[in-house]
Design a protein around this motif. Structure first.
Motif, short mmCIF file in Angstrom:
data_model
loop_
_atom_site.label_atom_id
_atom_site.label_comp_id
_atom_site.label_asym_id
_atom_site.label_seq_id
_atom_site.Cartn_x
_atom_site.Cartn_y
_atom_site.Cartn_z
N SER A 1 46.55 -3.90 62.84
CA SER A 1 47.06 -3.33 63.88
C SER A 1 46.61 -3.53 65.18
O SER A 1 45.22 -4.38 64.96
CB SER A 1 46.94 -1.62 63.49
OG SER A 1 46.08 -1.28 63.50
N SER A 2 47.41 -3.46 66.16
CA SER A 2 46.45 -4.01 67.57
C SER A 2 45.50 -2.60 68.33
O SER A 2 45.58 -1.81 67.91
CB SER A 2 48.06 -4.34 68.38
OG SER A 2 48.28 -2.90 69.22
N VAL A 3 44.42 -3.12 68.81
CA VAL A 3 43.82 -2.67 70.21
C VAL A 3 44.85 -1.47 70.88
O VAL A 3 45.73 -1.84 71.23
CB VAL A 3 42.87 -3.72 70.90
CG1 VAL A 3 42.55 -2.21 71.81
CG2 VAL A 3 41.99 -3.93 70.23
N GLY A 4 44.83 -0.31 70.18
CA GLY A 4 44.28 0.64 70.86
C GLY A 4 45.94 1.56 70.64
O GLY A 4 46.34 2.95 71.30
N GLY A 5 46.59 0.85 69.29
CA GLY A 5 47.60 1.34 68.88
C GLY A 5 46.91 2.45 67.82
O GLY A 5 45.77 2.46 67.43
N THR A 6 47.91 4.10 67.42
CA THR A 6 47.39 4.63 66.68
C THR A 6 48.65 5.39 66.07
O THR A 6 49.90 5.37 66.88
CB THR A 6 46.63 5.76 67.28
OG1 THR A 6 47.46 6.05 68.47
CG2 THR A 6 45.51 5.77 68.43
N ASN B 1 43.43 -8.85 53.53
CA ASN B 1 43.19 -7.87 53.42
C ASN B 1 43.93 -6.27 53.42
O ASN B 1 45.36 -7.20 54.03
CB ASN B 1 42.27 -7.89 54.60
CG ASN B 1 41.79 -8.95 54.92
OD1 ASN B 1 40.63 -9.27 53.60
ND2 ASN B 1 41.81 -10.50 55.55
N ALA B 2 44.03 -5.51 52.96
CA ALA B 2 44.81 -3.88 53.61
C ALA B 2 44.73 -4.08 54.55
O ALA B 2 46.30 -4.31 55.37
CB ALA B 2 44.48 -3.11 52.43
N PHE B 3 44.21 -3.18 55.87
CA PHE B 3 44.02 -2.49 56.98
C PHE B 3 43.10 -3.58 57.53
O PHE B 3 42.19 -3.91 57.36
CB PHE B 3 44.02 -1.86 57.06
CG PHE B 3 44.72 -0.57 56.18
CD1 PHE B 3 45.73 -0.03 56.96
CD2 PHE B 3 44.89 -0.71 54.90
CE1 PHE B 3 46.81 0.79 56.07
CE2 PHE B 3 45.71 0.28 54.70
CZ PHE B 3 46.69 1.29 54.91
N TYR B 4 43.72 -3.74 58.57
CA TYR B 4 42.47 -4.49 59.97
C TYR B 4 43.35 -4.13 61.50
O TYR B 4 44.48 -4.27 60.78
CB TYR B 4 42.07 -6.00 59.27
CG TYR B 4 41.67 -6.96 60.03
CD1 TYR B 4 39.61 -6.56 60.01
CD2 TYR B 4 41.63 -6.90 61.37
CE1 TYR B 4 39.22 -6.70 60.56
CE2 TYR B 4 40.64 -7.68 62.90
CZ TYR B 4 39.27 -7.60 62.09
OH TYR B 4 38.19 -7.79 62.90
N GLY B 5 41.74 -4.14 62.35
CA GLY B 5 42.74 -4.07 63.08
C GLY B 5 42.45 -3.31 64.24
O GLY B 5 40.96 -2.59 64.32
N GLY B 6 42.09 -3.18 65.72
CA GLY B 6 41.63 -2.49 66.40
C GLY B 6 41.53 -1.33 66.90
O GLY B 6 41.43 0.06 67.33
N GLY B 7 43.48 -0.56 66.14
CA GLY B 7 43.53 0.11 66.45
C GLY B 7 43.82 0.76 64.72
O GLY B 7 44.62 0.84 64.60
#
Length: 249
Positions: free
Chosen positions: A54-59, A83-89
């Motif tokens: 997920s990108s930065v700022g995404g929710t 990896n299952a989940f990773y990111g800035g959002g």
């Protein structure tokens, strides 16, 4: 909703962000992924393989889904891939089953996130030597971590503690821990952290307390509150009492 995803393929060490089943390239809000069955990838070395990036700022929300690495193929040398989940959002991740991967739920989100109702097991050593963690917060925000069950995992069960981070952790069960239990802070020189944990059941690895301050990283906590937990440990100290000068309640 209700989609099976399989067959993700990378013949070697993948470049960052090049290999994902779901990749939110730009910041986006108010989306939901639900009832997905994600499995059957063929990855030689996990390196930069992310099931959901997920990108930065995404929710958004990822819910009622299965991420299953037990039928993954291609790993050389043998070991967990992806990896299952990773990111800035960091996503709201609820009521999922996540197993047989190199990492579980990792990320950060200034807006905070909820991680609840997940079953996470068999997070094992990566064949690319990435450090495996079950749940790991990587930045500021308010995180609500509750009603998860995690077992038979290597690495930290919960790695927390970044500048400006607030954590509420309750009603979780951690057992069969093969690495570390609940540990903070995340990195050196972190400040302004608040941590509250209650009603958790934790079986600590041999020689460890159940929730502890990482003295090697230092860091300054504003407040630490640990109440009504059930700690099962081989040592006489259930929890760290002084968090680099902050006395835990």
């Amino acid at each position: 909703d209700n989609i099976e995803m399989k067959g993700l393929y990378c013949s070697g060490a993948c470049s960052y962000g090049a290999l994902s089943y779901i990749f939110t390239y730009n910041a986006a809000t108010n989306w939901t992924f639900s009832n997905l069955y994600i499995h059957g990838w063929n990855v030689v070395t996990d390196g930069n393989c992310f099931i959901i990036l997920s990108s930065v700022g995404g929710t958004g929300t990822f819910t009622n889904s299965v991420i299953d690495g037990s039928d993954a193929t291609g790993a050389s040398p043998a070991g967990a891939t992806c990896n299952a989940f990773y990111g800035g959002g960091m996503l709201n991740t609820t009521n999922n089953v996540i197993h047989d991967l190199a990492n579980g739920i990792l990320g950060y989100n200034a807006a905070g996130a909820t991680i609840s109702g997940n079953l996470i097991y068999n997070i094992t050593e990566s064949n690319a030597e990435n450090h495996p963690n079950v749940i790991e917060t990587l930045g500021a925000g308010t995180f609500y971590i509750h009603d998860n069950v995690a077992y038979n995992n290597v690495g930290e069960s919960l790695m927390f503690g970044n500048t400006g981070e607030t954590d509420y952790v309750w009603n979780n069960v951690w057992y069969g821990v093969l690495g570390n239990a609940l540990e903070g802070p995340q990195n050196t020189t972190q400040t302004g952290m608040t941590f509250t944990a209650w009603n958790n059941t934790i079986v600590a690895p041999s020689g460890q307390s159940c929730i502890f301050w990482n003295s090697g990283d230092g860091g300054t906590f504003t407040a630490v509150t640990i109440e009504n937990n059930h700690c099962i440990s081989t040592i006489g100290t259930a929890f760290t009492s002084s968090w680099n000068g902050t006395t835990a309640t």
